[in-house]
Design a protein around this motif. Structure first.
Motif, PDB file in Angstrom:
ATOM      1  N   ALA A 305       0.999  -1.146  -0.090  1.00 49.54           N
ATOM      2  CA  ALA A 305      -0.135   0.037   0.066  1.00 49.54           C
ATOM      3  C   ALA A 305       0.911   1.455   0.047  1.00 49.54           C
ATOM      4  O   ALA A 305       1.985   1.053   0.379  1.00 49.54           O
ATOM      5  CB  ALA A 305      -0.887   0.001   1.054  1.00 49.54           C
ATOM      6  N   GLU A 306       0.416   2.405  -0.206  1.00 48.68           N
ATOM      7  CA  GLU A 306       0.902   3.671  -0.148  1.00 48.68           C
ATOM      8  C   GLU A 306       2.167   3.675  -1.065  1.00 48.68           C
ATOM      9  O   GLU A 306       3.200   4.240  -0.694  1.00 48.68           O
ATOM     10  CB  GLU A 306       1.119   4.164   1.058  1.00 48.68           C
ATOM     11  CG  GLU A 306      -0.028   4.494   1.933  1.00 48.68           C
ATOM     12  CD  GLU A 306      -0.467   3.495   2.758  1.00 48.68           C
ATOM     13  OE1 GLU A 306      -1.647   3.089   2.622  1.00 48.68           O
ATOM     14  OE2 GLU A 306       0.240   2.598   3.577  1.00 48.68           O
ATOM     15  N   GLU A 335       0.390  -4.499   8.472  1.00 43.01           N
ATOM     16  CA  GLU A 335       0.880  -3.206   9.117  1.00 43.01           C
ATOM     17  C   GLU A 335       0.629  -3.202  10.564  1.00 43.01           C
ATOM     18  O   GLU A 335      -0.396  -3.491  10.917  1.00 43.01           O
ATOM     19  CB  GLU A 335       0.027  -1.785   8.368  1.00 43.01           C
ATOM     20  CG  GLU A 335       0.404  -0.710   8.965  1.00 43.01           C
ATOM     21  CD  GLU A 335      -0.234   0.322   8.231  1.00 43.01           C
ATOM     22  OE1 GLU A 335       0.594   0.876   7.126  1.00 43.01           O
ATOM     23  OE2 GLU A 335      -1.087   0.953   8.605  1.00 43.01           O
ATOM     24  N   HIS A 352      -4.612  -3.064   7.943  1.00 50.34           N
ATOM     25  CA  HIS A 352      -4.580  -2.168   7.108  1.00 50.34           C
ATOM     26  C   HIS A 352      -5.747  -1.335   6.840  1.00 50.34           C
ATOM     27  O   HIS A 352      -6.789  -1.722   7.373  1.00 50.34           O
ATOM     28  CB  HIS A 352      -3.771  -2.623   5.980  1.00 50.34           C
ATOM     29  CG  HIS A 352      -3.012  -1.472   4.924  1.00 50.34           C
ATOM     30  ND1 HIS A 352      -3.217  -0.691   4.486  1.00 50.34           N
ATOM     31  CD2 HIS A 352      -1.659  -0.978   5.574  1.00 50.34           C
ATOM     32  CE1 HIS A 352      -2.471   0.251   4.087  1.00 50.34           C
ATOM     33  NE2 HIS A 352      -1.663   0.135   4.823  1.00 50.34           N
ATOM     34  N   HIS A 450       6.475   0.055   9.312  1.00 54.32           N
ATOM     35  CA  HIS A 450       5.370  -0.284   9.650  1.00 54.32           C
ATOM     36  C   HIS A 450       4.596  -1.326   8.784  1.00 54.32           C
ATOM     37  O   HIS A 450       3.620  -2.004   9.228  1.00 54.32           O
ATOM     38  CB  HIS A 450       4.299   1.027   9.813  1.00 54.32           C
ATOM     39  CG  HIS A 450       4.215   1.870   8.481  1.00 54.32           C
ATOM     40  ND1 HIS A 450       5.165   2.529   8.329  1.00 54.32           N
ATOM     41  CD2 HIS A 450       3.494   1.986   7.912  1.00 54.32           C
ATOM     42  CE1 HIS A 450       4.882   3.343   7.151  1.00 54.32           C
ATOM     43  NE2 HIS A 450       3.860   2.788   6.798  1.00 54.32           N
ATOM     44  N   HIS A 451       4.991  -1.376   7.510  1.00 58.90           N
ATOM     45  CA  HIS A 451       4.756  -2.408   6.720  1.00 58.90           C
ATOM     46  C   HIS A 451       5.514  -3.581   6.631  1.00 58.90           C
ATOM     47  O   HIS A 451       6.581  -3.291   6.902  1.00 58.90           O
ATOM     48  CB  HIS A 451       4.574  -1.959   5.212  1.00 58.90           C
ATOM     49  CG  HIS A 451       3.598  -0.816   4.990  1.00 58.90           C
ATOM     50  ND1 HIS A 451       3.582  -0.108   3.679  1.00 58.90           N
ATOM     51  CD2 HIS A 451       2.445  -0.499   5.710  1.00 58.90           C
ATOM     52  CE1 HIS A 451       2.444   0.555   3.515  1.00 58.90           C
ATOM     53  NE2 HIS A 451       1.871   0.481   4.725  1.00 58.90           N
TER      54      HIS A 451
HETATM   55 MN    MN Z   1      -0.059   1.567   5.342  1.00 58.68          MN
END
Ligand code: MN
Length: 501
Positions: A305-306, A335, A352, A450-451
């Protein structure tokens, strides 16, 4: 989607021509018996292929080069039954480019006290020959796995099986192609990284497209195709209406069906195996991909993600490494979200915004439609569930500017007995080793993200072996971690990687 070649591993026994034909015949026969046993054990995920005994430099070089050229060969297992002068191995090893396992075993389990003589000693001297071989591999600085023990021992066969999966990770890493349909989330540091260096180190191809390129695929999905997939969803999952209008709910679900079909077509046509999205870049899409991404991950696609392409590639890699495991418990993007800091019961709630892979689900997932607190799109449909209990590994690949570091934390997913009826996302609750306090302190000192890429079906040893084969730093956070030693390890590693660059 999780296709990979039908790989095999070659078994190469080392000897020399000093011992005479009688001895070499026995060596070959012993190797044949060992390979047959390994293949019949049912414990190895891939076949072992016996190669003729190697007795000189020319045959060794030929064997390693044939292994390089054979697309189905994922690695060579070497074993020195007798003494095999290691200068003979230099040229072959120099040219060899695939995973190497040095199996340090011996045909006989016990010393035959009543009959042992010098002939027996000369024929069965791997304790001697494997040290000569090990020396040259170490001197040449070649990364390899060493496994010691009798070839019939369950633990030896299990470790060989684990190594085979690591070797597949090494072989398949260079086939991973990640598509970025959204750049890194604005201002975020840890998900960034050097994509050129990643291709050099891991072989990953990481390409960017406009989100509108993939959105066109989504927009051109026919209503018939969407309706068919929606009814498949309704057959497969529980529906959590929670007071929402039934028709309106279904319309939201249909948006994800369109995204799933459109994304899948795009990925297939362009041959990508992992994808990143970013909720800040959704032009042409009506919802952040949630349910759609969850189902793609379930099929073996990597996801971050992101814009997190490092984690997307790691999730894909770990899915390939675990392919075909019987009763696999699952592999997912994950996450660190929220802590439970009750003394003695400390844990981290993993989740997440939407995208947790259903392979880790403990129960039949349910579809929920809920607002996303970030971004400006419609309420996305997503699958919600809690994870299985059990041990696994959480992995974070970070770019430190002058090198990549893989951080591997052994974690234990706890049973989630207390319901969280207002949590609109899938989750796991895990306790990191050695405990939350030391585990999280070490993780933060190591610069872990954090991922994570998480799997129940891989071990820290396998991930560490993969990192070693890739030539990158790997640090473990496990039951033996103490902060004092861990800080020193990081300090020493920084010098080591400065010298080795
Ligand atoms: Mn994230």
């Amino acid at each position: 989607m999780l296709t990979s070649k039908v790989y095999k591993f070659w078994f190469a026994t080392g000897s020399q021509d000093l011992y005479g034909d009688e001895c070499l015949k026995e060596v070959a026969e012993h190797s044949r018996i060992i390979v047959e046993h390994l293949n019949q054990s049912g414990k190895l995920p891939f076949e072992v292929v016996l190669k003729p005994t190697l007795i000189d430099s020319a045959s060794i070089r030929k064997c390693f080069n044939e292994a390089n050229a054979d697309e189905t060969c994922a690695g060579v297992i070497t074993w020195m039954h007798t003494f095999s002068p290691a200068k003979m191995w230099i040229l072959g090893l120099q040219e060899y480019r695939k995973p190497l396992l040095h199996l340090h075993t011996q045909f006989n389990r016990e010393i035959p006290y009543d009959t042992i003589d010098m002939d027996f000693m000369n024929t069965n001297q791997s304790a001697h020959g494997d040290r000569e071989f090990g020396h040259i591999v170490s001197r040449m600085g070649i990364e390899r796995k060493v496994i010691v023990g009798h070839w019939k021992d369950e633990q030896v066969v299990k470790r060989m099986a684990d190594w085979m999966r690591t070797a597949i990770g090494v072989m398949e890493s260079s086939h991973i192609r990640v598509v970025r349909v959204g750049d890194n989330m604005r201002d975020v540091a840890v998900t960034e990284g050097d994509k050129v260096e990643a291709e050099i180190k891991f072989g990953w191809e990481i390409d960017a497209y406009n989100i509108t390129d993939i959105a066109e695929y989504v927009q051109s999905v026919s209503k018939g195709d969407i309706d068919a997939l929606v009814s498949k969803y309704y057959d497969s999952y529980n529906i959590l209406l929670e007071g929402r209008d039934e028709e309106e709910f279904k319309k939201h679900v249909a948006v994800q069906a369109g995204i799933e079909i459109g994304f899948r077509r795009f990925l297939e046509e362009h041959n990508y195996h992992a994808i990143v999205t970013n909720f800040q870049m959704l032009s042409g899409l009506n919802q952040l991909p949630g349910l759609a991404i969850q189902r793609l991950m379930e099929d073996g696609y990597g996801f971050g993600a992101e814009g997190d392409w490092k984690t997307a590639a790691m999730v894909r890699l770990m899915k390939i490494m675990t392919k075909g495991i019987k009763n696999a418990k699952g592999t997912s993007f994950m996450e660190d979200y929220t802590y439970h800091l009750e003394l003695g019961k400390e844990a981290i709630l993993q989740s997440h915004m939407l995208e947790v892979c259903p392979t880790i689900a403990n129960e039949k997932p349910s579809i929920k439609v809920a607002p996303l607190s970030m971004g400006n799109r419609q309420d996305p449909a997503r699958l919600v569930f809690t994870s299985k209990a059990g041990k696994g590994v959480a992995c974070s690949l970070v770019d430190l500017g002058n090198r990549f570091r893989l951080i591997v934390n052994e974690v234990e997913c706890l049973p989630q007995d207390k319901p969280m009826p207002h949590l609109p996302v899938a989750s796991a609750l895990w306790k990191p080793e050695p405990n939350l306090i030391t585990g999280a302190e070490a993780w933060i000192l190591a610069g872990g993200a954090h991922h994570t890429a998480f799997s129940y079906d891989l071990t820290a040893e396998q991930m560490g072996d993969w990192a070693a084969a890739m030539g990158i730093e790997c640090v473990f956070i496990d039951k033996d971690t103490t902060i004092r030693n861990f800080k020193n390890e990081l300090r020493w590693n920084s010098i080591s990687y400065m010298l080795n660059r």
